[in-house]
Design a protein around this motif. Structure first.
Motif, short mmCIF file in Angstrom:
data_model
loop_
_atom_site.label_atom_id
_atom_site.label_comp_id
_atom_site.label_asym_id
_atom_site.label_seq_id
_atom_site.Cartn_x
_atom_site.Cartn_y
_atom_site.Cartn_z
N TYR A 78 0.86 -1.20 0.00
CA TYR A 78 0.00 0.00 0.00
C TYR A 78 0.89 1.23 0.00
O TYR A 78 1.92 1.26 0.69
N ARG A 116 -7.32 9.91 -2.27
CA ARG A 116 -7.49 10.06 -0.82
C ARG A 116 -6.23 9.68 -0.04
O ARG A 116 -6.25 9.74 1.19
N LYS A 117 -5.21 9.20 -0.74
CA LYS A 117 -4.11 8.55 -0.01
C LYS A 117 -3.06 9.53 0.51
O LYS A 117 -1.90 9.46 0.16
N SER A 168 -2.76 9.88 7.06
CA SER A 168 -3.75 10.09 8.13
C SER A 168 -3.88 8.75 8.85
O SER A 168 -3.42 7.73 8.34
N THR A 169 -4.50 8.77 9.99
CA THR A 169 -4.71 7.51 10.71
C THR A 169 -5.54 6.56 9.85
O THR A 169 -5.30 5.35 9.81
N PHE A 170 -6.52 7.14 9.19
CA PHE A 170 -7.40 6.39 8.31
C PHE A 170 -6.58 5.59 7.28
O PHE A 170 -6.75 4.38 7.10
N GLN A 171 -5.63 6.31 6.60
CA GLN A 171 -4.85 5.66 5.55
C GLN A 171 -3.82 4.70 6.14
O GLN A 171 -3.52 3.67 5.54
N GLN A 178 -4.30 2.90 8.74
CA GLN A 178 -5.06 1.68 9.06
C GLN A 178 -5.27 0.84 7.79
O GLN A 178 -5.09 -0.37 7.80
N LEU A 179 -5.61 1.52 6.70
CA LEU A 179 -5.79 0.79 5.43
C LEU A 179 -4.47 0.16 4.98
O LEU A 179 -4.46 -0.96 4.46
#
Lengths: 169, 623
Positions: free
Chosen positions: A117, A133-134, A137-140, A142-143
């Motif tokens: 990733y 979107r990449k 961030s914490t969101f990314q 996590q992904l």
């Protein structure tokens, strides 16, 4: 081979750094072989908060015990590993145009040590619309960890000293 | 060409909307878990008598439907957003269930568990990623900071965020409608699901897990190995039938008797109030004419004219009550069981009467106190006539209130008398207080009916599952409204393979008698009693198969007498039955004379040669 890597901050137990630029490449290879890793390149805005959150992703109750973050902060370290990273990225993502100057973070799965990733410095520069979107961030993050876990074929389970008991939700 | 293409796309979208998924999906699962399947949306829905019926609610679409029912326009973009959030909620529940199941008791998990969780959380995060607003908010410094302070894992933190957004949206929609979700508002919309077991003898509510507070019934598993009914059992059944018929006749007689009693009471009540109404009308008209004839009393006539409309309204409602009552009397006793329109009309009349009369009294009082009117003569012109009308009016009100009270008394007496009958009838389908009400945000995703725990049931019984939306809690409230959004009958039958034993008579033919000298039978066929053990199975698709064809295969044991020595031999073989075991064919071997034979059988209740047939069980197949 189990190697310990220095911590950047004593309370962030899953956020590591290398022992200088001299053996950076070798150490990086050991790191990504040893852990389900997220390698972050360079400094960025709000880094204290996001790295703390990234560390949290590795110690939370549902995290795999081998999740780790390696932060290559100095220019020398990044320069030392850059050709290797560029090569593995091109091998693993043959359809993507890789601009190393625009890469912020890469997750690796430990079994084949391949990247899984990519998080960009400026996602809008990536020609792939799926990357828009990449941004880090914490969101990314996590992904990125999820992608590494999903691609991992097998891994040895080890003790996780900071692993918290699971609260019943 | 382009127009045609656009038209095609429009039709596709339109049809897609029409064939949208239903709000509730029923599935059947065997208790062992070996069988799982959706019940069809239309046509016969048939399940095994020992299965579990699962009720899956599309919460996202249901909440949208509830808000529309409540008054939010279908075009309101917030409904689409709520639906999206609710769809994510469904995935959210899956993740929470997974974490609770897998991580609750142990810190070290197999790697596959982490992979499963990673797959689930990626699915949720990627859905959120598609939504600009949510993604930007979740990756904002404020929310990053909030996660840093939170004790939840990231995926749970995201789930809590989604829940917060969803609830905020619901609250905003409810606030727009002026509904306070914290109290029982008469405008609040509730979702309810009820299930009822129905058969020829009536019906009763049954427990649906998560949706009501009925206690499960006695555990009864319908055995896979069923004997035919014994003679005692048949006698008991016949006795039951006779009792049932007798009860039916008695009930009809009772209904007729009650009807005449009721009618006589009713007829005695109404004429009196008709008189007072006519008297009011007469007094009113006379007073009005008189007051209009003199300029000084014309203002008093104005008071009457102002109240004429109200008196008319009272008159019309009175007539409605009378008509409703007559209709009720005509359909008695069924009217008692249906929607109680008469009671509502009575309430309306009562309230209208009192309001109208109060208004008249107030108007007269104001007229009396009017200084301008008194200033001319020192007295109040036309007051006498107004008081005459008042007397007639109050008399009418008093008598009509007595009538209403009388009707209610009669009504109460009859209801009290027939309560035992009403109870069973009403429970056939009525959603009682035991059936829970759910507002938006509380609706369970699924429920189930475990057929083994619904008590006594028979093949061919039906289960009615119905779901409604209700506005308000009380039927007495004028805002109350009920909308049925789902109604499906499910037939229970024996589908899983099961065994049945049954006796019958067969016509046996020892077809190679020429090569066996022991066979002295001269006729081609010989009657022989046979007992069969058959394996049978049902169909989930065809009622016709279950109720008519109903095949069976198994072993037959018979006692033919092919050598005609008066002592039956023993024969056994294979047999196949059809038409609920009425017909059978098969092949057997006679061990007494070492001869094969073919046979056909007719399993009908008749006696031949003094040998009673034990085959009547075909008619009493239910077990």
């Amino acid at each position: 081979m189990e190697t310990s890597f220095p911590l950047i901050l004593p309370d962030l137990t899953r956020l590591h750094q290398l022992n200088g630029a001299e053996n950076a490449l070798e150490e990086l290879k050991i790191f990504i072989k040893q852990y389900i890793s997220l390698v972050i390149l360079g400094g960025f805005e709000n880094s204290t908060l996001l790295l703390s959150n990234g560390n949290k992703l590795c110690i939370e109750a549902t995290a795999h015990p081998k999740q780790r973050i390696l932060w290559l902060k100095s220019f020398e370290e990044i320069s030392a590993v850059r050709p290797f990273l560029e090569q593995v990225l091109k091998e693993s993502f043959p359809d993507k145009e890789i601009y190393m100057d625009n890469i912020r973070a890469i997750s690796f799965e430990p079994t084949t040590q391949k990247p899984t990733y990519i998080i960009y410095i400026d996602p809008s520069l990536s020609p792939d619309p799926k990357d828009k979107r990449k941004r880090i961030s914490t969101f990314q993050m996590q992904l990125a960890f999820n992608a590494a876990i999903l691609k991992t074929i097998s891994t040895d389970s080890t003790d996780n000293p900071n692993h918290q008991p699971t609260p019943f939700i | 060409m382009r127009t045609f293409f656009l038209l095609f796309i429009f039709c596709l979208c339109f049809c897609g909307g029409l064939i949208a998924q239903p709000l509730i999906i029923l599935t059947e699962e065997s208790t062992s878990g070996k069988y799982q399947g959706n019940l069809p949306e239309s046509g016969p829905a048939i399940v095994d008598i020992n299965s579990i019926i699962k009720i899956k609610v599309d919460v996202a679409r249901l909440e949208e439907e509830m808000f529309r029912f409540q008054g939010i326009k279908a075009t309101d973009s917030r409904l689409g957003r709520l639906r999206k959030l609710n769809e994510l909620t469904s995935l959210k529940n899956k993740i929470i269930r997974f974490i609770n199941t897998q991580f609750a008791n142990s810190n070290t998990q197999p790697f596959a568990v982490y992979q499963e969780l990673a797959a689930l959380s990626t699915e949720l995060l990627e859905e959120i990623e598609l939504d600009d607003e949510m993604f930007n908010e979740l990756t904002s410094p404020e929310v990053e900071q909030a996660f840093n302070q939170s004790k939840d894992s990231y995926i749970i933190f995201v789930i809590r965020y989604l829940e917060g957004k969803t609830q905020a949206l619901r609250n905003a929609l409810l606030a727009d409608l002026g509904v306070d979700g914290q109290v029982d508002s008469s405008l609040m919309i509730y979702f309810r699901v009820g299930a009822f077991l129905k058969n020829r003898s009536g019906g009763r509510p049954i427990h649906v897990e998560n949706f009501d507070t009925y206690a499960p019934e006695e555990y009864i598993e319908v055995s896979r190995f069923a004997n035919p009914l014994s003679e005692d059992e048949k006698d008991a059944l016949n006795l039951n039938k006779r009792l049932h018929d007798s009860l039916q006749t008695s009930t009809n007689t009772l209904s007729e008797h009650m009807k005449s009693v009721f009618a006589s009471k009713f007829n005695a009540v109404f004429p009196k109030s008709d008189e007072s109404r006519l008297n009011l009308r007469k007094t009113f008209n006379n007073s009005l004419t008189k007051l209009n004839s003199d300029a000084t009393t014309k203002p008093a006539a104005g008071v009457l004219l102002d109240n004429e409309l109200n008196i008319e309204r009272v008159g019309r409602t009175y007539q409605v009550v009378k008509n409703s009552f007559e209709e009720f009397q005509r359909v008695f006793p069924n009217g008692l069981f249906r929607e109680n329109t008469l009671e509502n009309t009575l309430n309306e009349l009562e309230s209208l009467l009192n309001l109208a009369y109060r208004k008249y009294v107030e108007d007269v009082s104001l007229y009396q106190q009017n200084v301008n009117i008194r200033s001319f003569t020192g007295t109040t012109p036309g007051l006498l006539e107004l008081r005459q009308v008042d007397t007639a009016y109050s008399n009418y009100i008093r008598i009509t209130n007595e009538v209403i009270s009388g009707i209610r008394t009669i009504f109460g007496e009859v209801q009290q008398f027939i309560t035992p009958f009403r109870k069973t009838y009403v429970q056939n389908e009525e959603l009682t207080e035991a059936i829970r009400r759910f507002t938006v945000g509380e609706i369970p995703e699924s429920g189930f009916i475990e057929l083994k725990y619904i008590g006594e049931r028979k093949m061919g019984d039906e289960i009615l599952i119905k779901a409604v939306l209700e506005r308000g809690r009380s039927r007495g409230n004028r805002n109350f409204e009920q909308k049925e959004i789902f109604r499906r009958y499910v037939t229970i039958t024996r589908i899983a393979a099961h065994f049945r034993m049954s006796g019958s008579l067969v016509l046996a033919n020892p077809y190679n008698r020429e090569s066996n000298s022991a066979i002295t039978l001269s006729n081609q066929f010989q009657f022989a009693p046979t007992y069969g053990v058959m394996m049978k199975w049902g169909s989930r698709k065809s009622k016709f198969y279950n109720e008519v064809v109903s095949l069976g295969v198994g072993l037959s044991f018979s006692s033919p007498d092919f050598n005609l020595d008066g002592t039956p031999e023993f024969g056994t073989g294979f047999m196949m039955t059809a038409f609920r075991d009425i017909m059978s064919v098969g092949w057997g071997w006679n061990f007494g004379v070492d001869a094969p034979y073919g046979f056909v059988g007719f399993n009908i209740p008749f006696t031949i040669g003094g040998l009673p047939s034990t085959s009547t069980s075909a008619g009493f197949f239910d077990n």
